[in-house]
Design a protein around this motif. Structure first.
Motif, PDB file in Angstrom:
ATOM      1  N   UNK A 195       9.762  -3.337   0.221  1.00 43.52           N
ATOM      2  CA  UNK A 195       9.288  -2.515  -0.968  1.00 43.52           C
ATOM      3  C   UNK A 195       7.964  -3.116  -1.527  1.00 43.52           C
ATOM      4  N   UNK A 196       6.958  -2.454  -1.555  1.00 43.86           N
ATOM      5  CA  UNK A 196       5.889  -2.986  -2.058  1.00 43.86           C
ATOM      6  C   UNK A 196       5.701  -3.297  -3.265  1.00 43.86           C
ATOM      7  N   UNK A 197       4.986  -4.404  -3.715  1.00 42.02           N
ATOM      8  CA  UNK A 197       4.837  -4.576  -5.206  1.00 42.02           C
ATOM      9  C   UNK A 197       3.738  -3.878  -5.582  1.00 42.02           C
ATOM     10  N   UNK A 198       2.646  -3.928  -4.701  1.00 37.76           N
ATOM     11  CA  UNK A 198       1.301  -3.248  -5.377  1.00 37.76           C
ATOM     12  C   UNK A 198       1.205  -1.937  -4.443  1.00 37.76           C
ATOM     13  N   UNK A 199       0.822  -0.995  -4.948  1.00 34.88           N
ATOM     14  CA  UNK A 199       0.627   0.068  -4.224  1.00 34.88           C
ATOM     15  C   UNK A 199      -1.014   0.299  -3.772  1.00 34.88           C
ATOM     16  N   UNK A 242      -2.427   2.139  -1.601  1.00 38.19           N
ATOM     17  CA  UNK A 242      -2.934   3.382  -1.589  1.00 38.19           C
ATOM     18  C   UNK A 242      -3.778   3.941  -2.842  1.00 38.19           C
ATOM     19  N   UNK A 243      -3.076   3.653  -3.931  1.00 37.88           N
ATOM     20  CA  UNK A 243      -3.531   3.948  -5.150  1.00 37.88           C
ATOM     21  C   UNK A 243      -4.823   2.975  -5.300  1.00 37.88           C
ATOM     22  N   UNK A 244      -4.851   1.739  -4.972  1.00 36.91           N
ATOM     23  CA  UNK A 244      -5.970   0.752  -5.110  1.00 36.91           C
ATOM     24  C   UNK A 244      -7.266   1.492  -4.528  1.00 36.91           C
ATOM     25  N   UNK A 245      -6.930   2.053  -3.242  1.00 34.94           N
ATOM     26  CA  UNK A 245      -7.939   2.468  -2.363  1.00 34.94           C
ATOM     27  C   UNK A 245      -8.436   3.821  -3.025  1.00 34.94           C
ATOM     28  N   UNK A 246      -7.580   4.571  -3.497  1.00 31.68           N
ATOM     29  CA  UNK A 246      -8.286   5.994  -4.217  1.00 31.68           C
ATOM     30  C   UNK A 246      -9.164   5.703  -5.303  1.00 31.68           C
ATOM     31  N   UNK A 247      -8.846   4.568  -6.030  1.00 26.30           N
ATOM     32  CA  UNK A 247      -9.675   4.138  -7.070  1.00 26.30           C
ATOM     33  C   UNK A 247     -10.988   3.653  -6.492  1.00 26.30           C
ATOM     34  N   UNK A 248     -11.116   2.873  -5.325  1.00 29.84           N
ATOM     35  CA  UNK A 248     -12.426   2.315  -4.878  1.00 29.84           C
ATOM     36  C   UNK A 248     -13.162   3.362  -4.317  1.00 29.84           C
ATOM     37  N   UNK A 279      -5.201  -1.173   5.445  1.00 28.72           N
ATOM     38  CA  UNK A 279      -5.539  -1.250   3.864  1.00 28.72           C
ATOM     39  C   UNK A 279      -5.892  -2.618   3.447  1.00 28.72           C
ATOM     40  N   UNK A 280      -4.882  -3.362   3.640  1.00 26.65           N
ATOM     41  CA  UNK A 280      -5.125  -4.484   3.040  1.00 26.65           C
ATOM     42  C   UNK A 280      -6.259  -5.344   3.565  1.00 26.65           C
ATOM     43  N   UNK A 281      -6.338  -5.424   4.961  1.00 27.91           N
ATOM     44  CA  UNK A 281      -7.469  -6.110   5.849  1.00 27.91           C
ATOM     45  C   UNK A 281      -8.776  -5.625   5.135  1.00 27.91           C
ATOM     46  N   UNK A 282      -8.917  -4.322   5.070  1.00 30.43           N
ATOM     47  CA  UNK A 282     -10.505  -4.074   4.595  1.00 30.43           C
ATOM     48  C   UNK A 282     -10.396  -4.233   3.263  1.00 30.43           C
ATOM     49  N   UNK A 283      -9.638  -4.034   2.423  1.00 27.13           N
ATOM     50  CA  UNK A 283      -9.766  -4.334   1.027  1.00 27.13           C
ATOM     51  C   UNK A 283     -10.003  -5.819   0.504  1.00 27.13           C
TER      52      UNK A 283
END
Length: 334
Positions: A1-5, A7-13, A298-302
Motif C-alpha cells: 500500500x502506497x503511503x503517498x499518492x 499520481x496526485x502529486x503529478x496532477x498538481x505538478x 513517476x518517482x524517478x522523474x519526480x
C-alpha cells in the motif's frame, strides 16, 4: 500500500506547469494579438521591447508541462496526440512564427518590418486560438476504445471549440493590454486602457456563453455542477467581483492591479475547469489514475523535477526583476 499518492502529486505538478505557462506566455501572446492595431511602428517597437526579454523563458513552462505529462501520464499522449494532432501542430507552428518574428523584426530595416509584424500577429493569434480550441476539445471529450483514440482528425474542431478558441484569444488580448498598462506610458498606455475595457466585456460574455453551452451540451458536467453547487457557485461569483474590480481599476487608471486582476480571472476559470472535469484525464471515461505510468517511473522523474522547478522559478523571478519598470521609446535589450 502506497503511503503517498504519486499520481496526485503529478496532477498538481502538471496543473501548476500548465497554469504558469498560460499566465506567463499569455500576456506576450496577447501583445502579439494586439500588434497590428497599435497605430504606429514606434508603438509596436515599445510593445515588442516590453516582452522581448522574457517571452522565450515563459515557454519553459510549456516544455515542463509537456515532458512531465509524457513521463507521468503516457496514456494522455496516446489519446491526445492523434485526437488533437492538427490543433497541436497549429499551436507549435504559431509559436515558431512568433519566435522567428521576434528576432528578424529587430534586424529588419524600418521599411521592411511589415512581413515580420504580420508573422508576429498571426503566430500569436493562431497559437492562442489553438490553445483555446484544445481546451474546448478536452471539455467535449474524446471517442476512445480501450486506450486508443478512434475518432476523426477533425473531431476537435466544432462550433464549441471555435468559441473556446476565440474566448482564449480575447482573454490573452486582455492580459496583453493590462501588461502594456503596467509596462508603458503616454499614448500607448492610454490606448491599452481603452482596449482592456473592451476586452474585459468580451471575455466576461464569452465566459458566460461557454459556461451555459457546457452545461446544456454535457449533462454529466451539469450534474457534477449541481452536486457540488455549494462549492462551485463561489467561482462565478468571485469572477464577477474580480471583473467589477478590474473595470473600476481601469476607470481609475490604476497601473498594477488590472494585470493582477486579469491573472485572478484566469486562475478562477482554470480552477473551475479542473473541478468540472475531475477526475477525468481523458473524458468521459478514463481518470488520471487510469492514465498514469507506473509508480517507479513517476518517482524517478519526480526526483529530477525537485531540482528543476526551483531553478526555473529562480531564474524566472530574477529575469522579471532585472527587466522591471517602464519600457520607453528607443529602449530595448537587442
Amino acid at each position: 500500500m502506497e503511503l503517498i499518492d504519486l499520481t496526485l502529486i503529478w496532477i498538481g505538478i502538471i496543473a501548476f506547469g500548465v497554469f504558469m505557462y498560460v499566465l506567463m506566455d499569455g500576456f506576450d501572446l496577447g501583445v502579439g494579438i494586439l500588434f497590428p492595431f497599435a497605430g504606429s511602428e514606434e508603438r509596436r517597437d515599445i510593445m515588442m521591447n516590453s516582452v522581448a526579454p522574457v517571452w522565450d523563458g515563459n515557454e519553459t513552462w510549456l516544455v515542463l508541462g509537456g515532458t512531465g505529462l509524457l513521463a507521468a501520464f503516457p496514456m494522455i499522449y496516446a489519446v491526445f496526440l492523434p485526437a488533437l494532432y492538427i490543433g497541436v501542430f497549429l499551436l507549435l507552428a504559431g509559436l515558431i512564427f512568433r519566435g522567428v518574428a521576434f528576432e528578424f523584426r529587430f534586424k529588419a530595416p524600418a521599411d521592411g518590418r511589415g512581413p515580420w509584424n504580420w508573422a508576429f500577429f498571426l503566430g500569436s493569434l493562431v497559437a492562442a486560438f489553438a490553445q483555446g480550441a484544445v481546451v474546448g476539445a478536452y471539455i467535449q471529450g474524446f471517442e476512445v476504445e480501450g486506450f486508443s483514440y478512434v475518432g476523426g482528425p477533425l473531431d476537435w474542431l466544432t462550433p464549441f471549440t471555435v468559441m473556446t478558441g476565440l474566448g482564449l484569444v480575447m482573454g490573452y488580448a486582455l492580459l496583453g493590454a493590462c501588461w502594456l498598462i503596467m509596462k508603458t506610458e503616454g499614448d500607448l498606455q492610454a490606448w491599452a486602457y481603452r482596449v482592456a475595457r473592451g476586452m474585459l466585456v468580451a471575455v466576461l460574455l464569452v465566459y458566460l456563453v461557454v459556461s451555459l453551452w457546457t452545461a446544456l451540451g454535457h449533462p454529466d458536467i451539469l450534474e457534477r455542477w449541481l452536486d457540488n453547487a455549494a462549492i462551485l457557485w463561489i467561482f462565478p461569483t468571485l469572477s464577477l467581483l474580480v471583473g467589477i474590480g478590474l473595470w473600476r481599476a481601469l476607470s481609475r487608471r490604476n497601473e498594477g492591479f488590472p494585470f493582477v486582476a486579469t491573472l485572478m480571472l484566469f486562475a478562477l476559470a482554470y480552477i473551475g475547469l479542473v473541478i468540472s472535469m475531475w477526475p477525468y484525464a481523458v473524458p468521459p471515461v478514463h481518470t488520471y489514475w487510469d492514465a498514469a505510468s507506473s509508480p517507479d517511473s513517476q518517482l524517478f522523474t519526480l526526483i529530477g523535477l525537485l531540482f528543476v522547478i526551483p531553478i526555473i522559478l529562480g531564474y524566472t523571478a530574477w529575469t522579471y526583476w532585472v527587466f522591471r519598470g517602464k519600457v520607453r521609446a528607443g529602449e530595448g535589450y537587442h
